[in-house]
Design a protein around this motif. Structure first.
Motif, PDB file in Angstrom:
ATOM      1  N   GLU A  41       0.832  -1.214   0.000  1.00 14.19           N
ATOM      2  CA  GLU A  41       0.000   0.000   0.000  1.00 14.19           C
ATOM      3  C   GLU A  41       0.862   1.258   0.000  1.00 14.19           C
ATOM      4  O   GLU A  41       0.495   2.263  -0.598  1.00 14.19           O
TER       5      GLU A  41
ATOM      6  N   GLU B 165       3.254   6.204  -5.472  1.00 10.73           N
ATOM      7  CA  GLU B 165       2.997   6.351  -6.910  1.00 10.73           C
ATOM      8  C   GLU B 165       1.795   7.261  -7.152  1.00 10.73           C
ATOM      9  O   GLU B 165       1.834   8.165  -7.993  1.00 10.73           O
ATOM     10  N   GLN B 166       0.739   7.054  -6.383  1.00 13.22           N
ATOM     11  CA  GLN B 166      -0.469   7.861  -6.532  1.00 13.22           C
ATOM     12  C   GLN B 166      -0.203   9.331  -6.189  1.00 13.22           C
ATOM     13  O   GLN B 166      -0.552  10.229  -6.954  1.00 13.22           O
TER      14      GLN B 166
ATOM     15  N   LYS C  90       2.130   1.852  -3.551  1.00 12.30           N
ATOM     16  CA  LYS C  90       1.041   2.363  -4.390  1.00 12.30           C
ATOM     17  C   LYS C  90       0.683   3.802  -4.035  1.00 12.30           C
ATOM     18  O   LYS C  90       0.390   4.618  -4.906  1.00 12.30           O
TER      19      LYS C  90
END
Length: 125
Positions: free
Chosen positions: A29, A35-36, A32
């Motif tokens: 998580e 990256e987000q 991610k």
């Protein structure tokens, strides 16, 4: 663009601490979320993240516990931030703000000087 490993390493601690300060989370998580939040500009690997998490846990800024994921039934190691971690995050945010402000001033001044030299037909000093 290929970002330097040194720059990525220097920015990783405040990024991880900031993400974990949002709430307990696990490695995948975190990758991610980075990256987000970066709009895809930062793509981390497990090989970069897990040594950092281990080091931060040893320093006492993170704590971890194993939990069973409700969706898969697999055990995952979740990380939470400690009080020392919150203090460290705050200090690093302040330090990065100083660096960011200084770089922006420097680059702005350099751009202005380059524009002046272009209009005067001179090379910058």
């Amino acid at each position: 663009m290929n970002l330097s490993k040194d720059l990525m390493a220097a920015s990783s601690t405040p990024l991880v601490l900031g993400i974990i300060a949002e709430g307990e989370t696990y490695g995948y998580e975190i990758v991610k979320r980075v990256e987000q939040l970066s709009g895809g500009a930062l793509n981390w690997t497990d090989g970069m993240l897990y040594p950092l998490l281990h080091r931060l846990e040893q320093q006492g800024v993170l704590e971890s516990r194993w939990r069973v994921a409700s969706d898969t039934g697999r055990k995952r190691k979740y990380y939470g931030i400690t009080e020392l971690g919150r203090k460290t995050l705050h200090e690093q945010q302040q330090q990065w703000q100083v660096i960011n402000d200084a770089l922006n001033r420097i680059w702005h001044e350099m751009t202005v000087n380059l524009q002046r030299s272009d209009t005067n037909g001179c090379q910058p000093a």
